[in-house]
Design a protein around this motif. Structure first.
Motif, PDB file in Angstrom:
ATOM      1  N   LEU B  45       0.834  -1.215   0.000  1.00  0.00           N
ATOM      2  CA  LEU B  45       0.000   0.000   0.000  1.00  0.00           C
ATOM      3  C   LEU B  45       0.863   1.257   0.000  1.00  0.00           C
ATOM      4  CD1 LEU B  45      -2.995  -0.213   2.491  1.00  0.00           C
ATOM      5  CD2 LEU B  45      -3.034   0.097   0.027  1.00  0.00           C
ATOM      6  N   ILE B  46       1.911   1.234   0.836  1.00  0.00           N
ATOM      7  CA  ILE B  46       2.798   2.397   0.912  1.00  0.00           C
ATOM      8  C   ILE B  46       3.470   2.596  -0.445  1.00  0.00           C
ATOM      9  CG2 ILE B  46       4.903   3.309   1.964  1.00  0.00           C
ATOM     10  CD1 ILE B  46       4.093   1.948   4.556  1.00  0.00           C
ATOM     11  N   SER B  49       1.654   4.540  -2.945  1.00  0.00           N
ATOM     12  CA  SER B  49       1.624   5.987  -2.788  1.00  0.00           C
ATOM     13  C   SER B  49       2.875   6.621  -3.390  1.00  0.00           C
ATOM     14  CB  SER B  49       1.511   6.366  -1.308  1.00  0.00           C
ATOM     15  OG  SER B  49       2.782   6.282  -0.698  1.00  0.00           O
ATOM     16  N   PHE B 295     -14.123   1.826  17.046  1.00  0.00           N
ATOM     17  CA  PHE B 295     -13.862   0.845  15.988  1.00  0.00           C
ATOM     18  C   PHE B 295     -12.454   0.269  16.127  1.00  0.00           C
ATOM     19  CE2 PHE B 295     -17.046   3.613  13.682  1.00  0.00           C
ATOM     20  CZ  PHE B 295     -18.089   2.740  13.934  1.00  0.00           C
ATOM     21  N   ILE B 299     -10.703  -3.803  16.795  1.00  0.00           N
ATOM     22  CA  ILE B 299      -9.537  -4.448  16.184  1.00  0.00           C
ATOM     23  C   ILE B 299      -8.533  -4.837  17.260  1.00  0.00           C
ATOM     24  CG2 ILE B 299      -7.680  -4.162  14.500  1.00  0.00           C
ATOM     25  CD1 ILE B 299      -9.352  -2.199  13.029  1.00  0.00           C
ATOM     26  N   VAL B 334       3.753   9.928   3.328  1.00  0.00           N
ATOM     27  CA  VAL B 334       2.711   8.906   3.239  1.00  0.00           C
ATOM     28  C   VAL B 334       1.539   9.390   4.098  1.00  0.00           C
ATOM     29  CG1 VAL B 334       2.107   6.508   3.709  1.00  0.00           C
ATOM     30  CG2 VAL B 334       4.408   7.087   2.961  1.00  0.00           C
ATOM     31  N   PRO B 335       0.300   9.410   3.549  1.00  0.00           N
ATOM     32  CA  PRO B 335      -0.833   9.894   4.342  1.00  0.00           C
ATOM     33  C   PRO B 335      -0.984   9.109   5.647  1.00  0.00           C
ATOM     34  CG  PRO B 335      -1.490   9.564   2.069  1.00  0.00           C
ATOM     35  CD  PRO B 335      -0.096   9.037   2.192  1.00  0.00           C
ATOM     36  N   ALA B 337      -3.498   8.232   7.028  1.00  0.00           N
ATOM     37  CA  ALA B 337      -4.611   7.281   6.941  1.00  0.00           C
ATOM     38  C   ALA B 337      -4.124   5.868   6.654  1.00  0.00           C
ATOM     39  CB  ALA B 337      -5.610   7.718   5.874  1.00  0.00           C
ATOM     40  N   ILE B 338      -2.816   5.698   6.430  1.00  0.00           N
ATOM     41  CA  ILE B 338      -2.282   4.338   6.267  1.00  0.00           C
ATOM     42  C   ILE B 338      -2.544   3.530   7.530  1.00  0.00           C
ATOM     43  CG2 ILE B 338       0.051   4.902   7.115  1.00  0.00           C
ATOM     44  CD1 ILE B 338      -0.619   2.480   4.280  1.00  0.00           C
ATOM     45  N   PRO B 340      -5.236   3.407   9.845  1.00  0.00           N
ATOM     46  CA  PRO B 340      -6.481   2.622   9.867  1.00  0.00           C
ATOM     47  C   PRO B 340      -6.513   1.525   8.809  1.00  0.00           C
ATOM     48  CG  PRO B 340      -6.911   4.917   9.242  1.00  0.00           C
ATOM     49  CD  PRO B 340      -5.512   4.852   9.751  1.00  0.00           C
ATOM     50  N   ALA B 341      -5.926   1.790   7.632  1.00  0.00           N
ATOM     51  CA  ALA B 341      -5.896   0.752   6.596  1.00  0.00           C
ATOM     52  C   ALA B 341      -5.091  -0.445   7.085  1.00  0.00           C
ATOM     53  CB  ALA B 341      -5.304   1.299   5.302  1.00  0.00           C
ATOM     54  N   GLY B 344      -6.974  -2.465   9.631  1.00  0.00           N
ATOM     55  CA  GLY B 344      -7.972  -3.329   8.992  1.00  0.00           C
ATOM     56  C   GLY B 344      -7.332  -4.564   8.386  1.00  0.00           C
ATOM     57  N   LEU B 347      -6.325  -6.965  11.061  1.00  0.00           N
ATOM     58  CA  LEU B 347      -7.480  -7.663  11.633  1.00  0.00           C
ATOM     59  C   LEU B 347      -7.871  -8.851  10.752  1.00  0.00           C
ATOM     60  CD1 LEU B 347      -9.778  -8.033  13.613  1.00  0.00           C
ATOM     61  CD2 LEU B 347     -11.106  -6.380  12.331  1.00  0.00           C
ATOM     62  N   LEU B 348      -7.971  -8.618   9.437  1.00  0.00           N
ATOM     63  CA  LEU B 348      -8.382  -9.709   8.543  1.00  0.00           C
ATOM     64  C   LEU B 348      -7.357 -10.840   8.549  1.00  0.00           C
ATOM     65  CD1 LEU B 348     -10.134  -8.237   5.387  1.00  0.00           C
ATOM     66  CD2 LEU B 348     -11.064  -8.845   7.594  1.00  0.00           C
TER      67      LEU B 348
END
Lengths: 309, 368
Positions: B45-46, B49, B295, B299, B334-335, B337-338, B340-341, B344, B347-348
């Motif tokens: 993901l990083i 970006s 939330f 997690i 890097v935003p 918001a990485i 919370p992503a 998630g 967690l999965l």
């Protein structure tokens, strides 16, 4: 004069209701298929949000709203694959896995959104315009309410009888409903439960993604972090309230949308109340509705219970 | 991913069997793989970006735990997260799938703010105690409503708590966005309350570093949860409710009452998280500073294996990530918001690992 004015407001409220119904209806009817197959997909909110974000991304980067619709459907299918993998293949608890998917998507879409708009003004796009059906849209009252809507709205309403037909009048529908009631019966006959459950999840998720896409393309021209704002959950409540029947789901979605539409018309109606009261109405109504419903009847027996042979 | 052997040829099939007694080293291995896999996906993901992945991770961890100052900031961030993680554990251990922690955080903040207005002028010790207590009661109240909806009216707790999360946010948004608690300066109306008086601030632990006393409360809450769940009859009932509610009912336990107690405790702890954030950190009531603790707590509870100690460790880890993300945003672009992503994703992967640890995959011949 005042009479004309209130007529215009009434028409506007009901036309708004029909439009607001569209995304929730796609998600709810899609999720109905999934739930009838025994999979309780709690990730509707996340799937819808992913559809919204994908539609926004594609609409602003290509300028084509139809490509955006296609992308929203594909993103729904991708989310469906994750959901089906978690629930059908890995047999993770349906509630927990759906929750995980919602949280993941909330994070991912925010992250991608920040990267996408980094250092520039947020791009916008031209969403769907309404398509008046010649003739029918001329009918007084009903015309502007029902027949001057966006194309996808017509499709959402058409989906209700189509899914009804699929579920109750085809062999595929019979097998699908059997998954929710007695998957062992299918298994014993040598029919693949896994394959059919994947299919049901994918159909539902594709429609949910489409609903999310329309939410973006039919309502707004810019993305927000929590743009779905609980509509995915309302879709799930609509199924419970509608007692797992297409007709009932349609009715429940109508009530939620009507409340929201009245909420958006508070100022025009000259009601001296905080607008939050009306925003809160669908959620309050859902709780009251669920309190009134005694546990019962049409809920698939094996809903939410992973199948182990 | 799939080799030719996995193809459903009709000769051989893959079958998943439940392990009778999952062994510890296999379980640990699964969670290690899940962690690595989660970090791998985050790296991907990083990379999307356009940032330097290695540099991003290094600034992230440096910003999180690289210095004493970073540690203190991370522990301060971790405080409400540990609390919402514990709130999750209490509910989930009883298999009450409440996701109302988010709403209970807001509710706790609101209850405490109300007390802060009502009891102004009392001696500081009593004043602060009343504020904290009111926050916990407000959080518990919201939890109890969900429990009653479930036991008396059969409303699924996931749905009811989600709906209440939205309801409570609308209420708060009314109160501070035009309603009686709104801060109005001479020219503008803000979406926030007025600043909380100094007397109501939670005291700092070391001088004026950001770490405040709620961190100690969080640790006390963790010990309380551990003792309650593992060493008391109530804890036994809670765990038994998760395993076999029917047997528990036959034993004469009032399930409805236990569920109300579970949700009250869970809600009170989540409410304390709201008090911690408003009275320890932001010193105003705002929606955006409170958003997401509930939330993330879910997690943290899950990744911590539904154990209090696990929640403390996971909470500190995620608190660190949130501090580090601010540095990473500045230095590696890097935003933030990485985070919370990443949460998630982890967690999965942990959910999948949890299943993989409990089941084994066997290849069976189906020639018959």
């Amino acid at each position: 004069m005042t009479e004309l004015f209130s007529e215009a407001i009434l028409i506007s409220i009901f036309a708004g209701t029909v439009r607001i119904m569209t995304p929730i209806l796609f998600a709810a009817i899609g999720e109905l298929v999934t739930q009838r197959a025994g999979i309780w997909n709690m990730g509707v909110e996340g799937t819808m949000l992913m559809g919204s974000f994908t539609a926004y991304f594609v609409a602003t980067s290509t300028g084509s709203i139809w490509l955006a619709v296609l992308a929203a459907v594909i993103s729904g299918i991708m989310m469906g694959l994750v959901t089906a993998f978690m629930t059908v293949t890995m047999r993770v608890d349906h509630f927990i896995s759906g929750l995980g998917i919602n949280l993941l998507v909330a994070g991912l879409t925010l992250y991608w959104f920040r990267i996408y708009i980094a250092g520039r003004a947020q791009p916008t796009f031209d969403g769907f315009n309404s398509v008046a059906i010649p003739g029918l849209s001329q009918i007084p009252y009903l015309g502007p309410i029902l027949f001057d809507q966006r194309l996808l709205t017509y499709l959402a309403f058409a989906a209700v009888p189509m899914i009804w037909f699929l579920l109750y009048r085809t062999r595929m529908g019979l097998e699908l409903r059997c998954l929710g009631e007695n998957p062992k019966a299918l298994d014993i006959k040598g029919l693949s439960v896994v394959c059919r459950q994947y299919m049901a999840v994918l159909i539902g998720s594709a429609m949910t993604g489409l609903g999310g896409g329309f939410l973006m393309l039919g309502f707004s021209d810019r993305f927000l972090a929590d743009i779905t704002a609980g509509r995915g959950w309302l879709a799930i409540v609509a199924i419970i309230a509608g007692n797992w029947m297409p007709r009932g789901v349609l009715a429940a979605v109508f009530v939620f949308a009507l409340l929201e539409s009245i909420g958006t018309h508070v100022q025009v109606l000259g009601l001296n109340m905080p607008h939050q009261i009306f925003l809160a109405m669908p959620y309050l109504a859902s709780i009251l509705l669920l309190m009134g419903l005694r546990r019962k009847t049409n809920q698939p027996v094996k809903l939410g219970i992973p199948y182990l042979r | 991913m799939s080799s030719i052997d996995d193809m459903p040829t009709g000769q051989r099939r893959i079958k998943v069997e439940r392990r009778l007694n999952p062994n510890a080293s296999w379980t640990l291995a699964m969670y290690m793989i899940a962690t690595l896999f989660g970090f791998g996906l985050t790296a991907l993901l990083i990379w999307t970006s356009g940032a330097d992945v290695l540099k991003a991770f290094m600034t992230l961890f440096d910003g999180a735990f690289g210095s004493q100052k970073a540690w203190i900031a991370s522990l301060a961030k971790a405080t409400p997260l540990i609390l919402t993680g514990l709130a999750t554990i209490v509910a989930f251990r009883a298999q009450v799938w409440s996701i109302g922690q988010e709403g209970q955080v807001y509710s706790g903040a609101m209850g405490a703010y109300l007390a802060c207005l009502v009891f102004a002028g009392l001696p500081v010790g009593i004043y602060l105690s009343l504020i904290i207590l009111s926050g916990m009661i407000a959080g518990a109240g919201l939890g109890i409503i969900a429990a009653i909806l479930k036991t008396r009216f059969g409303v699924n707790e996931i749905i009811s708590t989600v709906m209440m999360n939205y309801l409570i946010v609308f209420l708060l948004s009314y109160l501070i966005g035009g309603g009686p608690w709104t801060e109005v300066s001479s020219s503008v109306v803000y979406q926030q309350s007025a600043r909380i008086p100094d007397a109501a601030h939670l005291p700092y632990l070391f001088g004026t570093t950001k770490l405040h006393i709620a961190f100690v409360f969080a640790l006390i809450a963790a010990v309380f949860c551990y003792v309650m769940l593992e060493k008391t009859p109530l804890g036994y009932e809670i765990r038994a409710m998760g395993f076999n509610p029917v047997a528990l009912a036959h034993r004469g336990t009032n399930i409805g009452r236990t569920m109300i107690i579970v949700m009250a405790i869970s809600g009170a702890i989540a409410g304390l998280a709201g008090v911690s954030e408003i009275f320890g950190t932001s010193h105003r009531v705002r929606v955006d500073t409170l958003y997401g603790f509930g939330f993330t707590g879910i997690i943290i509870g899950m990744i911590g294996g539904l154990r209090p100690l696990g929640a403390v460790i996971a909470g500190i880890f995620f608190g660190g990530l949130e501090t580090g993300a601010l540095y990473m945003k500045l230095l590696a672009k890097v935003p933030a918001a990485i985070v919370p992503a990443m949460e998630g994703i982890l967690l999965l992967t942990f959910l999948i690992a949890g299943v993989a640890a409990r089941y084994k995959i066997v290849r069976v011949n189906t020639n018959d």
